[in-house]
Design a protein around this motif. Sequence first.
Motif, PDB file in Angstrom:
ATOM      1  N   ALA A  20     -45.522   9.919 -61.064  1.00  0.00           N
ATOM      2  CA  ALA A  20     -45.821  11.345 -61.386  1.00  0.00           C
ATOM      3  C   ALA A  20     -46.763  11.609 -61.130  1.00  0.00           C
ATOM      4  N   GLU A  21     -48.507  11.570 -61.829  1.00  0.00           N
ATOM      5  CA  GLU A  21     -48.801  12.425 -62.663  1.00  0.00           C
ATOM      6  C   GLU A  21     -49.248  13.218 -60.598  1.00  0.00           C
ATOM      7  N   LEU A  22     -49.459  12.352 -59.984  1.00  0.00           N
ATOM      8  CA  LEU A  22     -49.564  12.955 -58.238  1.00  0.00           C
ATOM      9  C   LEU A  22     -47.950  13.663 -58.217  1.00  0.00           C
ATOM     10  N   ARG A  23     -47.631  13.500 -58.194  1.00  0.00           N
ATOM     11  CA  ARG A  23     -45.792  14.668 -57.769  1.00  0.00           C
ATOM     12  C   ARG A  23     -46.780  15.477 -59.173  1.00  0.00           C
ATOM     13  N   GLN A  24     -46.968  15.498 -59.855  1.00  0.00           N
ATOM     14  CA  GLN A  24     -46.888  16.714 -60.586  1.00  0.00           C
ATOM     15  C   GLN A  24     -48.126  17.306 -60.190  1.00  0.00           C
ATOM     16  N   VAL A  29     -50.487  22.676 -57.250  1.00  0.00           N
ATOM     17  CA  VAL A  29     -52.054  23.185 -56.442  1.00  0.00           C
ATOM     18  C   VAL A  29     -50.930  24.063 -55.961  1.00  0.00           C
ATOM     19  N   GLY A  30     -49.711  23.855 -55.257  1.00  0.00           N
ATOM     20  CA  GLY A  30     -49.101  23.802 -54.581  1.00  0.00           C
ATOM     21  C   GLY A  30     -48.442  25.691 -54.859  1.00  0.00           C
ATOM     22  N   LEU A 108     -59.583  16.612 -58.428  1.00  0.00           N
ATOM     23  CA  LEU A 108     -59.277  17.100 -57.516  1.00  0.00           C
ATOM     24  C   LEU A 108     -60.664  17.789 -56.746  1.00  0.00           C
ATOM     25  N   LEU A 109     -60.546  18.145 -55.189  1.00  0.00           N
ATOM     26  CA  LEU A 109     -60.974  18.430 -55.420  1.00  0.00           C
ATOM     27  C   LEU A 109     -61.143  19.919 -53.780  1.00  0.00           C
TER      28      LEU A 109
END
Length: 338
Positions: A20-24, A29-30, A108-109
């Motif tokens: 869920a964290e990566l989905r968020q 970012v989108g 995040l880079l």
Amino acid sequence: MPTSLTRFLIEEQHAGHIDAELRQLISIVGRACKRISIAVSKGALGGVLGDAGTGNIQGEAQKKLDVLSNDILLEANAWGGHLAACASEEMDHSQPVPDKYPRGDFLLLFDPLDGSSNIDINVSVGTIFSVLRAPAGTEVPTDDSFLQPGTRQVAAGYCIYGPSTMLVLSIGHGTHAFTLEREEGSFMLTQRDLKVPQDTREFAINMSNQRHWDPAVQNYVADLLAGTEGPRGKDFNMRWVASMVAEVHRILTRGGIFMYPWDKREPDKPGKLRLMYEANPMGLLIEQAGGAASTGRGRILDVQPTQLHQRVPVFLGSKNEVAEAEHYYRQYDANARQ
């Protein structure tokens, strides 16, 4: 009806490919890329063209949109609780999430606006991003926390701001393209499982630097230019946009090889492009689409970073053509040892 980015990510979470964290994180970012797209599309009407009057860590002049895009990405990701820290090509050092916000498990880079030299002439530019997990036990991430090889990426992508705005994404299970539906404001899945043709007749390189290349690249490009009369036995077309996002997007669409080799202009630097912000995320996207990404002497994603702003030579695209370029390096290295 096309699948939205939101639905795609939820389905990938249900399949166990992301949490869920990566989905968020990807969703945020989108959304940030949508804001950048709006700013880019306004151009001179938005007062965002021209130089910002500042420089980045690489000593390059920053454009106003470089700074604006960087700020949009930082602000969007600061408070959601999914991120531990972020690093940008435009900042000297990484930046932990402020203490007043919860910290997540991801790093995040990003290159907030790749190809920004093209902004003022209205040529496609883009945003590149890469996601890593913070090392276990990390309370406050530092620059060293980001020094992980590209094989450790859990997601990577870019957004290209062209005639249409597109988000190209991989979470390690293929490379997929989403197109921004401007009226609804949603990224919609328009191509699943992009595939790079293994062979090509097209290459991209900045020929103005030819006199500075090492002999391996000189020989390789000379044979490409020799066409049907040369050892390759076929004619090649050359393209050069001076925007890595645009070059890679073309390769993902129809194949080709993109090259930015080491050259003698700055002999102490191993390459021009940044490993963490450009080569690694693009390398993952290309590999997940069946292509290859190399330094000329080895796989880009296997490079162990030693610096946050480390540079590398880059050869990526159609698998068989990248292998040809590596062959020229092997020949050159073997002759140099004799």
